[in-house]
Motif scaffolding. Structure first.
Motif, short mmCIF file in Angstrom:
data_model
loop_
_atom_site.label_atom_id
_atom_site.label_comp_id
_atom_site.label_asym_id
_atom_site.label_seq_id
_atom_site.Cartn_x
_atom_site.Cartn_y
_atom_site.Cartn_z
N LEU A 91 30.65 41.88 31.25
CA LEU A 91 30.38 43.30 31.06
C LEU A 91 31.67 44.09 30.90
CD1 LEU A 91 27.52 44.02 33.60
CD2 LEU A 91 27.37 43.72 31.16
N SER A 92 32.78 43.54 31.43
CA SER A 92 34.06 44.22 31.25
C SER A 92 34.66 43.90 29.89
CB SER A 92 35.03 43.82 32.35
OG SER A 92 34.51 44.17 33.60
N LEU A 147 18.16 43.05 29.41
CA LEU A 147 18.57 44.40 29.00
C LEU A 147 20.08 44.47 28.83
CD1 LEU A 147 16.30 46.68 31.23
CD2 LEU A 147 16.05 46.12 28.82
N LEU A 148 20.79 43.73 29.69
CA LEU A 148 22.24 43.74 29.60
C LEU A 148 22.75 42.87 28.45
CD1 LEU A 148 23.33 43.47 33.33
CD2 LEU A 148 23.91 45.30 31.76
N GLY A 149 21.88 42.00 27.95
CA GLY A 149 22.33 41.10 26.89
C GLY A 149 23.04 39.88 27.43
N LEU A 150 22.87 39.59 28.73
CA LEU A 150 23.48 38.39 29.30
C LEU A 150 22.60 37.17 29.06
CD1 LEU A 150 24.76 39.84 32.68
CD2 LEU A 150 26.12 39.28 30.68
N LYS A 175 29.80 49.20 26.49
CA LYS A 175 30.41 50.49 26.81
C LYS A 175 29.32 51.50 27.18
CE LYS A 175 34.67 50.26 24.20
NZ LYS A 175 35.29 50.60 22.92
N GLY A 176 28.10 51.26 26.65
CA GLY A 176 27.01 52.19 26.91
C GLY A 176 26.10 51.76 28.02
N ILE A 177 26.15 50.49 28.41
CA ILE A 177 25.22 50.01 29.43
C ILE A 177 25.97 49.11 30.42
CG2 ILE A 177 24.44 48.10 27.94
CD1 ILE A 177 21.61 48.58 29.18
N GLN A 178 25.86 49.45 31.66
CA GLN A 178 26.61 48.71 32.67
C GLN A 178 25.71 48.39 33.85
OE1 GLN A 178 29.51 47.29 33.23
NE2 GLN A 178 30.32 47.65 31.17
N ALA A 179 26.22 47.59 34.78
CA ALA A 179 25.36 47.15 35.88
C ALA A 179 26.12 47.10 37.20
CB ALA A 179 24.78 45.78 35.58
N ILE A 180 25.35 47.23 38.28
CA ILE A 180 25.87 46.93 39.62
C ILE A 180 24.96 45.83 40.16
CG2 ILE A 180 26.16 47.77 41.96
CD1 ILE A 180 26.73 50.49 40.87
N ILE A 196 37.20 35.95 43.32
CA ILE A 196 37.97 35.92 44.56
C ILE A 196 39.45 35.60 44.33
CG2 ILE A 196 36.04 35.31 46.07
CD1 ILE A 196 37.02 32.41 45.94
N PHE A 197 39.79 35.20 43.11
CA PHE A 197 41.18 34.81 42.86
C PHE A 197 42.03 35.95 42.30
CE2 PHE A 197 38.81 30.86 42.77
CZ PHE A 197 39.57 30.09 43.63
N SER A 198 41.38 37.06 41.88
CA SER A 198 42.21 38.14 41.35
C SER A 198 42.13 39.37 42.23
CB SER A 198 41.82 38.47 39.91
OG SER A 198 40.46 38.27 39.71
N LYS A 199 43.18 40.16 42.21
CA LYS A 199 43.23 41.35 43.04
C LYS A 199 42.26 42.39 42.51
CE LYS A 199 47.86 40.56 44.61
NZ LYS A 199 49.26 40.65 44.26
N ILE A 200 41.83 43.27 43.42
CA ILE A 200 40.77 44.20 43.02
C ILE A 200 41.27 45.23 42.01
CG2 ILE A 200 39.33 43.96 45.05
CD1 ILE A 200 40.76 46.26 46.26
N ASP A 201 42.59 45.44 41.94
CA ASP A 201 43.12 46.37 40.95
C ASP A 201 42.66 45.99 39.55
OD1 ASP A 201 44.61 46.32 43.30
OD2 ASP A 201 46.23 47.44 42.34
N SER A 202 42.62 44.66 39.32
CA SER A 202 42.30 44.19 37.97
C SER A 202 40.90 44.62 37.55
CB SER A 202 42.45 42.67 37.88
OG SER A 202 41.46 42.06 38.65
N VAL A 203 39.98 44.73 38.53
CA VAL A 203 38.62 45.17 38.20
C VAL A 203 38.64 46.57 37.60
CG1 VAL A 203 36.36 45.69 39.18
CG2 VAL A 203 37.62 43.72 39.98
N LEU A 204 39.41 47.47 38.27
CA LEU A 204 39.47 48.85 37.80
C LEU A 204 40.28 48.95 36.50
CD1 LEU A 204 40.01 50.68 41.20
CD2 LEU A 204 37.92 50.42 39.91
N LEU A 205 41.36 48.16 36.43
CA LEU A 205 42.18 48.20 35.22
C LEU A 205 41.38 47.75 33.99
CD1 LEU A 205 45.69 46.88 36.29
CD2 LEU A 205 45.14 49.08 35.26
N ASP A 206 40.53 46.72 34.20
CA ASP A 206 39.69 46.24 33.10
C ASP A 206 38.83 47.37 32.53
OD1 ASP A 206 40.63 43.71 33.18
OD2 ASP A 206 39.02 42.91 34.44
N CYS A 207 38.33 48.22 33.43
CA CYS A 207 37.47 49.33 32.99
C CYS A 207 38.26 50.30 32.13
CB CYS A 207 36.90 50.06 34.20
SG CYS A 207 35.98 49.00 35.27
N ILE A 208 39.50 50.61 32.60
CA ILE A 208 40.33 51.54 31.83
C ILE A 208 40.63 50.94 30.46
CG2 ILE A 208 42.56 52.71 31.76
CD1 ILE A 208 42.48 52.78 34.81
N HIS A 209 40.93 49.64 30.46
CA HIS A 209 41.21 48.97 29.18
C HIS A 209 39.99 49.00 28.27
CE1 HIS A 209 44.60 46.51 31.26
NE2 HIS A 209 44.91 47.78 31.09
#
Lengths: 418, 273
Positions: free
Chosen positions: A312-313, B58-61, B89-94, B104-117
Motif C-alpha cells: 500500500l506504500s 477493495l484494496l486490490g491486494l 494514493k486514494g485508498i488506504q487501510a489500517i 520488525i527489521f526497519s525503524k518506524i521512521d521509514s513507515v512515515l517517510l514512505d508516506c511522504i515519498h
C-alpha cells in the motif's frame, strides 16, 4: 538481533559445532604454514607406511655424531625380546605341546619361562608324528636363532674405498652406544603414515579438508542462491510462475539427486572434472529442498499485514521481497546454507568414492582418499591410518555443521525456544 | 445522510472463490454495494463471514474472481504497478493487528517517510520531511522525538496503532479501510483510537469503511451499516434503521450478542439460533 547473538553464544550445541568446525578450518590454514610442502609429493616408495617418527639410518651412523654410552637397565632384555617376535614364540609353544609338555605350563608372554622350557625339551633329532621335513627344518633354524640370541656382539662398520677397492674399518657400534635423535640430520615425522602412493597422509588430509570445504562452499552457495531466488519468486509471485518452478523442483525431487550427480559427472569426463566443476555440479542438483522450504516460508509471509502495508506504500515487488520478506527468512536461509554445505561435502565424498570426483593428480579430497584406500585394500591389509582419519574428519565436519544448524534452529525457531 | 452525495466506491456482483473442485470455498458471494464519499460505513459480521477478503479485494491486494469494482465512478484499473500505486494514493487501510503491521527489521521512521515519498515528497529537504512527520505525530498525540530511531517492538500496541493513523494523516486518502483497528488494543486506548479516526475523517474529509464484529461499536460510529453473513450482505441501511429495527435474523442475533452492562448475559439467547 544482539540478543539473539548472545543466545547463540550461550547455546551449547551451536558453540560445540562452531568450535569443531573452526578448529578444522584453522587446521587447514595453519598446518601448511608450519609444515610447508606439496601435499601430493610421493615421499614413500612403499605403500601404507605406518604412522611414526622416522630417522635416517644412514645419517645415524655418521662419524660426526657424538656417541654417548648409556647403561640402561633392561635394555638388553628389551632388545632380545624384540628379536623373538610373537609368531616365532607361538611356533615354539606349538612344538612344546606336540612334544608333550602340558599346555598349562606354556606361557608365550613369559619370555624367560618359555626359553627355559625350550632349552629343557627341544631336541632337533626328535621326530614328531605328522611333522613335515620343512617344519623340522624351520624348528632347527629357529633353535639356532634362539641359541644365538644372547650373544651380544658389536656391529662393525666398514666403508668401501673406491680407489683401493677395499673395505676400511670405520667404527664398532656397541649395544650401549646411543646418539641424540636431534643430531640425526634427516628425521621425518609421519603422524598418520603414508597412503598407497607414499604421500604423507597428514599433509594430504589437511589439504583434502580444505578442498572438500571449498567444494562444500561452492556447492552450498550455488544451491542456496538458486534455491532462494526460485523459492522467493515462486512463493511471492505465485500463479503460473509458481507452477513452472514447482514443476521443475518436483522433477528434481523425483529423480534421485545422487543418480543425477553420477550421470552428470560421468558425462563431463575425467579431464573436465576440477574442484570448481564438481562444486558447481553438486550445487546445481541440490537446490530443490531450499526452493521448496523457502517457497513455503514466503507463502506464509506474503499475506502478512506488514507486506500488505508495504504494498500500500507503493513499494515495488523486488523491494518488498528484499526488505519485507528476506529479513524474516534470513535465519532460515543461513540454516539451509549450513545444511547444504554439509550435504555437498558428503555428496563429494560419495561421488569420489565411486571414482567420479575431481582428478586425483590435481587435488586431494576426502572422497578421493577414501576411494584410493578402498582400491588398495587398506581395510584388508590393516592400514587403518589410510581411512580412519578420513572417516573421522568427514564425520566431524558433518556433525559440527549439523550441530550448528540445530543450535541456530533452537535460537531462531520460537517453537523450540525454551 | 442525504443520498445526493457522490458514490466514491461501488461494486456489482463482486465474488471471491478460493480453491476449486471439492475444496471450493466462496468467501464473498455476489455482492453489490455503493459507498458514498464522506460517510462512515460499517461492515459487521462474525469471524469467517468474508469481511477481510472483501477488504483485500477493495484494496486490490487480492484478485476479484467475478464482478466489477468502481472507484470514483470509473471502473478501477490496477493492471500495472504504476496504476496500483495511483489507486493506493486514494485508498488506504489500517489493519487489525498493529504488532504484525510493521516490518520488525526497519525503524518506524521509514513507515512515515514512505508516506511522504508516496505523496511525491521524495525530493523535499530533510527539515521539511521532519516537520511533516512531527506534525503527523502530534496529530495522534505522539511525540515524534520519542518515536524517531526506534524499532516497532519498542512501542506499545496503542502507540503502534496511533502511528498507523499518523500514516493515514500523511497520505490523506479519499477512502480508508479500517479492518477492526481496535480489536487488538486495550479498552482505554480503544476510545482514543476511535476518536482520532473520527477527527481525521473530519479533518481531511475522507470516507471510512469500518470493519468490525461488534454491533455496538458499529452503531456508535457509523452512518451506514452493512451486515455480512457467509459472504453476503443480508441487510444494509442507515445505522439507526438497522440497529433499532433489524429485519434479518442474523442482525437480531448479532444485536443480542452485544453485552449489556446492567443485564445478566443470557447464553441461551446468544447461542446458536
Amino acid at each position: 538481533m544482539r540478543n539473539q547473538f548472545r543466545q547463540l553464544i550461550r547455546s551449547g550445541k551451536f558453540m560445540t559445532g562452531f568450535i569443531i568446525f573452526n578448529a578444522l578450518v584453522l587446521l587447514t590454514i595453519f598446518y601448511p604454514i608450519f609444515n610447508p610442502g606439496n601435499p601430493l609429493a610421493m615421499i614413500g616408495f612403499d605403500s601404507f607406511i605406518p604412522p611414526g617418527t622416522y630417522f635416517s639410518l644412514y645419517d645415524s651412523v655418521n662419524p660426526n655424531i657424538h656417541v654417548y654410552t648409556l647403561r640402561i637397565p633392561g635394555a638388553d632384555e628389551a632388545r632380545i625380546q624384540s628379536l623373538l617376535p610373537m609368531d616365532e614364540r607361538e611356533a615354539m609353544g606349538e612344538w612344546l605341546i606336540r612334544e608333550g609338555v602340558p599346555k598349562e605350563q606354556i606361557n608365550i608372554e613369559d619370555f624367560t619361562g618359555l626359553l627355559e622350557l625350550w632349552f629343557a625339551h627341544y631336541n632337533p633329532d626328535i621326530r614328531i608324528d605328522g611333522m613335515t621335513i620343512a617344519d623340522r627344518r624351520f624348528y632347527q633354524r629357529l633353535n639356532a636363532k634362539v641359541e644365538g640370541i644372547f650373544d651380544i656382539v658389536d656391529i662393525h662398520l666398514y666403508t668401501y674405498n673406491n680407489e683401493t677397492e677395499e673395505y676400511e674399518f670405520q667404527a664398532a657400534i656397541s649395544s650401549e652406544d646411543y646418539i641424540r635423535l636431534r643430531d640425526v640430520v634427516n628425521i621425518v615425522r609421519l603422524p598418520l603414515g603414508t597412503d598407497n602412493f607414499g604421500m604423507d597422509m597428514m599433509r594430504k588430509l589437511v589439504s583434502a579438508i580444505g578442498t572438500s570445504l571449498l567444494i562444500g562452499l561452492i556447492a552450498g552457495s550455488i544451491a542456496t542462491v538458486i534455491g532462494l531466488i526460485l523459492g522467493l519468486v515462486a512463493g511471492y509471485v505465485g500463479g503460473i510462475i509458481d507452477e513452472i518452478i514447482m514443476f521443475f523442483s518436483n522433477l528434481f525431487t523425483v529423480i534421485p539427486g545422487f543418480v543425477l550427480l553420477i550421470l552428470i559427472s560421468y558425462s563431463i569426463g575425467q579431464a573436465g572434472r576440477s574442484v570448481t566443476v564438481i562444486g558447481i555440479v553438486i550445487g546445481l542438483t541440490a537446490w530443490v529442498w531450499t526452493t521448496r522450504s523457502v517457497r513455503s516460508q514466503v507463502l506464509s509471509l506474503r499475506h502478512r499485514d506488514h507486506v500488505s502495508l508495504s504494498k500500500l506504500s507503493g513499494h515495488s515487488m523486488p523491494r518488498i521481497i528484499i526488505k519485507d520478506i528476506l529479513p524474516y527468512i534470513a535465519s532460515y536461509v543461513v540454516m539451509a546454507f549450513i545444511l547444504q554445505i554439509s550435504t555437498a561435502i558428503l555428496a563429494e565424498a560419495g561421488l569420489s568414492m565411486l571414482g567420479l570426483g575431481p582428478r586425483t593428480t590435481d587435488v586431494a579430497t576426502l572422497g578421493l582418499m577414501m576411494n584410493w584406500a578402498m582400491v588398495y585394500s587398506a581395510h584388508l591389509t590393516g592400514a587403518w591410518w589410510a581411512y580412519y582419519p578420513v572417516l573421522l574428519v568427514i564425520a566431524l565436519i558433518s556433525f559440527s555443521l549439523n550441530l550448528m544448524n540445530t543450535g541456530l534452529d533452537q535460537v531462531f525457531n520460537p517453537q523450540l525456544r525454551n | 445522510m442525504s443520498s445526493k452525495k457522490e458514490v466514491c466506491l461501488s461494486g456489482t456482483g463482486v465474488t471471491k472463490v478460493f480453491g476449486f473442485g471439492s475444496k471450493k470455498t466462496v468467501a464473498v458471494n455476489n455482492i453489490d454495494f455503493q459507498f458514498h464519499s464522506g460517510e462512515l460505513v460499517s461492515i459487521v459480521g462474525e469471524s469467517g463471514s468474508g469481511k477481510t477478503t472483501l477488504i483485500k479485494m477493495l484494496l486490490g491486494l487480492t484478485s476479484v474472481t467475478n464482478g466489477d469494482i468502481f472507484f470514483m465512478g470509473e471502473k478501477r484499473d490496477i493492471s500495472s504497478h504504476r496504476k496500483k500505486k495511483e489507486y493506493w494514493k486514494g485508498i488506504q487501510a489500517i489493519f487489525q493487528d498493529p504488532f504484525s503491521s510493521y516490518n520488525i527489521f526497519s525503524k518506524i521512521d521509514s513507515v512515515l517517510l514512505d508516506c511522504i515519498h508516496m505523496r511525491g515528497g521524495r525530493r523535499l529537504p530533510r527539515e521539511k520531511k521532519l516537520k511533516m512527520m512531527r506534525e503527523a505525530c502530534s496529530f495522534v498525540n505522539l511525540k515524534f522525538d520519542e518515536m524517531t530511531n526506534k524499532y516497532p517492538f519498542e512501542l506499545s500496541g496503542g502507540q503502534m496503532q496511533r502511528l498507523m493513523i499518523a500514516r493515514i494523516f500523511l497520505l490523506k486518502p479519499k477512502i480508508l479501510l479500517a479492518d477492526e483497528p481496535t480489536s487488538m488494543i486495550d479498552a482505554c486506548s480503544r476510545a482514543t483510537i476511535l476518536d482520532m479516526l473520527l477527527k481525521l475523517r473530519d479533518e481531511i474529509n475522507m470516507m471510512i469503511i469500518f470493519i468490525t464484529h461488534d454491533m455496538g461499536l458499529a452503531y456508535y460510529v457509523s452512518d451506514t451499516v452493512y451486515i455480512m453473513e457467509k459472504g453476503k450482505f443480508v441487510e444494509h441501511g442507515n445505522a439507526d434503521e438497522v440497529v433499532l429495527a433489524p429485519k434479518a435474523d442474523y442482525t437480531k442475533k448479532l444485536l443480542s450478542d452485544v453485552p449489556k452492562i446492567h443485564e445478566p448475559w443470557d447464553f441461551r439467547k446468544s447461542g446458536k439460533s
